[in-house]
Scaffold this motif. Structure first.
Motif, PDB file in Angstrom:
ATOM      1  N   ILE A 268       0.845  -0.944   0.053  1.00  0.00           N
ATOM      2  CA  ILE A 268      -0.068  -0.025   0.058  1.00  0.00           C
ATOM      3  C   ILE A 268       0.794   1.253  -0.064  1.00  0.00           C
ATOM      4  N   CYS A 269       2.210   1.354   0.565  1.00  0.00           N
ATOM      5  CA  CYS A 269       3.014   2.259   0.407  1.00  0.00           C
ATOM      6  C   CYS A 269       4.190   1.847  -0.326  1.00  0.00           C
ATOM      7  N   GLU A 270       4.472   2.789  -1.096  1.00  0.00           N
ATOM      8  CA  GLU A 270       5.919   2.435  -2.127  1.00  0.00           C
ATOM      9  C   GLU A 270       6.581   3.865  -2.041  1.00  0.00           C
ATOM     10  N   ASP A 271       7.714   3.847  -1.462  1.00  0.00           N
ATOM     11  CA  ASP A 271       8.484   4.762  -1.427  1.00  0.00           C
ATOM     12  C   ASP A 271       9.246   5.170  -2.835  1.00  0.00           C
ATOM     13  N   GLN A 272       9.492   6.324  -3.262  1.00  0.00           N
ATOM     14  CA  GLN A 272      10.443   6.747  -4.235  1.00  0.00           C
ATOM     15  C   GLN A 272      11.899   7.212  -3.870  1.00  0.00           C
ATOM     16  N   PRO A 273      12.678   6.294  -4.309  1.00  0.00           N
ATOM     17  CA  PRO A 273      13.883   6.539  -3.548  1.00  0.00           C
ATOM     18  C   PRO A 273      14.721   7.669  -4.066  1.00  0.00           C
ATOM     19  N   ALA A 274      15.782   8.018  -3.649  1.00  0.00           N
ATOM     20  CA  ALA A 274      16.539   9.296  -3.903  1.00  0.00           C
ATOM     21  C   ALA A 274      17.592   8.581  -5.102  1.00  0.00           C
ATOM     22  N   TRP A 275      17.674   9.408  -6.057  1.00  0.00           N
ATOM     23  CA  TRP A 275      18.742   9.144  -7.082  1.00  0.00           C
ATOM     24  C   TRP A 275      20.342   9.667  -6.668  1.00  0.00           C
ATOM     25  N   SER A 276      21.025   9.041  -7.125  1.00  0.00           N
ATOM     26  CA  SER A 276      22.572   9.425  -6.490  1.00  0.00           C
ATOM     27  C   SER A 276      23.674   9.474  -7.613  1.00  0.00           C
ATOM     28  N   PRO A 277      23.406  10.373  -8.387  1.00  0.00           N
ATOM     29  CA  PRO A 277      24.573  10.636  -9.672  1.00  0.00           C
ATOM     30  C   PRO A 277      25.686  11.135  -9.054  1.00  0.00           C
ATOM     31  N   HIS A 278      26.673  10.843 -10.090  1.00  0.00           N
ATOM     32  CA  HIS A 278      27.797  11.884  -9.929  1.00  0.00           C
ATOM     33  C   HIS A 278      27.544  13.267 -10.170  1.00  0.00           C
ATOM     34  N   LEU A 279      27.951  14.272  -9.471  1.00  0.00           N
ATOM     35  CA  LEU A 279      27.960  15.760  -9.473  1.00  0.00           C
ATOM     36  C   LEU A 279      28.819  16.368 -10.164  1.00  0.00           C
ATOM     37  N   ALA A 280      28.649  17.564 -10.787  1.00  0.00           N
ATOM     38  CA  ALA A 280      29.681  18.367 -11.260  1.00  0.00           C
ATOM     39  C   ALA A 280      29.949  19.619 -10.276  1.00  0.00           C
ATOM     40  N   SER A 281      29.328  19.695  -9.357  1.00  0.00           N
ATOM     41  CA  SER A 281      29.276  20.710  -8.394  1.00  0.00           C
ATOM     42  C   SER A 281      29.549  20.323  -6.887  1.00  0.00           C
ATOM     43  N   ARG A 282      29.481  21.226  -6.082  1.00  0.00           N
ATOM     44  CA  ARG A 282      29.733  20.877  -4.686  1.00  0.00           C
ATOM     45  C   ARG A 282      28.348  20.789  -3.650  1.00  0.00           C
ATOM     46  N   SER A 283      27.394  20.612  -4.373  1.00  0.00           N
ATOM     47  CA  SER A 283      26.282  20.352  -4.030  1.00  0.00           C
ATOM     48  C   SER A 283      26.107  18.902  -3.132  1.00  0.00           C
ATOM     49  N   ARG A 284      25.248  18.707  -1.914  1.00  0.00           N
ATOM     50  CA  ARG A 284      25.333  17.250  -1.418  1.00  0.00           C
ATOM     51  C   ARG A 284      23.775  16.872  -1.762  1.00  0.00           C
ATOM     52  N   LEU A 285      23.618  15.545  -1.908  1.00  0.00           N
ATOM     53  CA  LEU A 285      22.364  14.981  -2.201  1.00  0.00           C
ATOM     54  C   LEU A 285      21.716  14.857  -0.837  1.00  0.00           C
ATOM     55  N   ARG A 286      20.342  14.824  -0.995  1.00  0.00           N
ATOM     56  CA  ARG A 286      19.500  14.450  -0.126  1.00  0.00           C
ATOM     57  C   ARG A 286      19.063  13.041  -0.176  1.00  0.00           C
ATOM     58  N   LYS A 287      18.880  12.286   0.803  1.00  0.00           N
ATOM     59  CA  LYS A 287      19.042  10.845   0.364  1.00  0.00           C
ATOM     60  C   LYS A 287      17.358  10.282   1.104  1.00  0.00           C
TER      61      LYS A 287
END
Length: 426
Positions: A268-287
């Motif tokens: 009944i619940c289906e989470d949508q996971p976060a994508w973890s690409p390689h970044l060209a910036s210093r941004s941090r990914l939220r998981k």
């Protein structure tokens, strides 16, 4: 144990080809998904015999004691709702070792038993296929003229959709409220919502306690569903959900975890996971994952909403429409050998969906109801995302796509594609 008739009426599903393909590869295919989404109907189309454990107490007793005959053909043999007799897993797993080739068993299940039931691996013998409620394409509300598989290959996006935007938006809202359960296809929106209210009540009173093996307050489960509905297509913290469910006194973390685990195990619940690409910036990914119910019509029902309320509350409608898009994208992506993620980084740049295929091809999606100004903003955000991803390591996107509720499908001068959900298909 019964032999099936040769023909029966059947509404084709996107997942059909995947099930057929896996039956050609491995001895056992397990079709999983929420109760009532059409698993048994799909499986019966491919099976030559069936055992319906939820209807046949005698067969269920044999399955529980390991005496259900599995080896006398014809195949495939359908064992419906196998989790009602968990010993079936090891029996079928062992029978799958017999040198009789692929395509011997089809299991269907609307709940995942505890891990100790399936701790004996079915690797090489069992293939799992996820089935969801019907997409707009499957229910006849989308014509599929814009193919997701083609977009992943870099194909063009162009198709005409007649009708004024206001009527198209109302059609999208009604489809959102009706949901994708096969039984609801011919219902009015009001009847479908009443059906789903009964469905949710059974989940709270029967399905969650059964899958957890413990007693739960049905009112607490219902409040958990309301909280998840309120936070559809977002990433609420555990403390936010606990406060929502408990009110003045948040529920214990253990209770919240039990609710979420049970709702996930009955699909009944289906989470949508976060994508973890390689970044060209210093941004941090939220998981953190985004929360979705199996069908946004369940969220509409849990919130006591409906077409009129949603049309008057565009904020709520936007989140629920995004969930509808994600539901359909998951169905089409699975058929293309792809998965659906979302993107959010520390600079608050986001993409509502990232679709990534096994070979590495990917496309980014933003969801908007359809106003020109919002499409412009969504396109700018997607272009910024493309610049932020390290495309030398990841490869560039096959497509940047804005999915809308209204309008027609076209390619913008900046290279971003726009397509209404009612034109998308596998």
């Amino acid at each position: 144990m019964s032999v099936l008739p040769d023909q029966f009426d059947y509404k084709p599903r996107v997942v059909d080809r995947q099930v057929e393909r896996r039956l050609d590869l491995v001895p056992t295919v397990l079709i999983e998904g929420p109760r009532g989404c059409g698993k048994t109907t799909t499986a019966r189309r491919l099976a030559n015999r069936e055992v319906l454990l939820d209807e046949d107490a005698s067969a269920r007793g044999h399955a529980e004691h390991g005496t259900l005959p599995l080896g006398d053909g014809p195949y495939p043999l359908l064992i419906d709702e196998w989790q009602l007799a968990p010993q079936t897993w090891n029996r079928v797993r062992r029978a799958s070792d017999d040198p009789l080739g692929a395509g011997r068993f089809i299991l269907t299940g609307s709940a995942n038993p505890t891990d100790d039931i399936t701790r004996h691996s079915g690797a090489g013998r069992v293939a799992r296929v996820r089935m969801r409620p019907m997409s707009l394409y499957e229910s006849g509300k989308a014509d599929g003229s814009v193919s997701l598989a083609s977009l992943l290959d870099g194909g063009t996006c162009s198709a005409w959709r007649p009708g004024p935007a206001e009527a198209q938006l109302r059609e999208a809202v009604e489809a959102l409220c009706r949901g994708g359960w096969p039984v609801c296809r011919s219902m009015t929106v009001a009847d479908a919502q009443e059906f789903l209210d009964i469905y949710l009540e059974e989940i709270c009173r029967v399905d969650v306690p059964r899958v957890n093996g413990t007693r739960h307050n049905p009112g607490g489960v219902r409040r958990a569903l309301v909280s998840l509905a309120r936070h559809t297509a977002s990433s609420p913290t555990g403390s936010t959900l606990a406060s929502d469910i408990g009110g003045a006194r948040p529920v214990a973390f253990e209770t919240l975890t039990a609710y979420l685990d049970a709702l996930a195990r009955i699909f009944i619940c289906e989470d949508q996971p976060a994508w973890s690409p390689h970044l060209a910036s210093r941004s941090r990914l939220r998981k953190a994952p985004k929360r979705h119910l199996a069908d946004p019509a369940l969220a509409v029902c849990a919130l006591g909403a409906g077409p009129s309320r949603l049309l008057a509350d565009r904020g709520m409608l936007g989140h629920l429409f995004e969930s509808l898009v994600v539901r359909d994208l998951r169905i089409y992506a699975q058929a293309a050998g792809a998965s659906v993620f979302h993107y959010l980084d520390s600079n608050r740049l986001e993409a509502d969906a990232i679709i990534r295929r096994r070979d590495g091809a990917w496309l980014a999606v933003e969801v908007e109801l359809g106003a020109d100004s919002s499409i412009d903003a969504a396109s700018a955000s997607l272009l910024k995302l493309r610049r932020r991803v390290d495309t030398e390591r990841m490869g560039g996107p096959s497509k940047l796509l804005v999915v809308t509720a209204t309008g027609y499908a076209y390619e913008r001068p900046d290279g971003v594609a726009v397509a209404p959900l009612a034109l998308l298909g596998p």
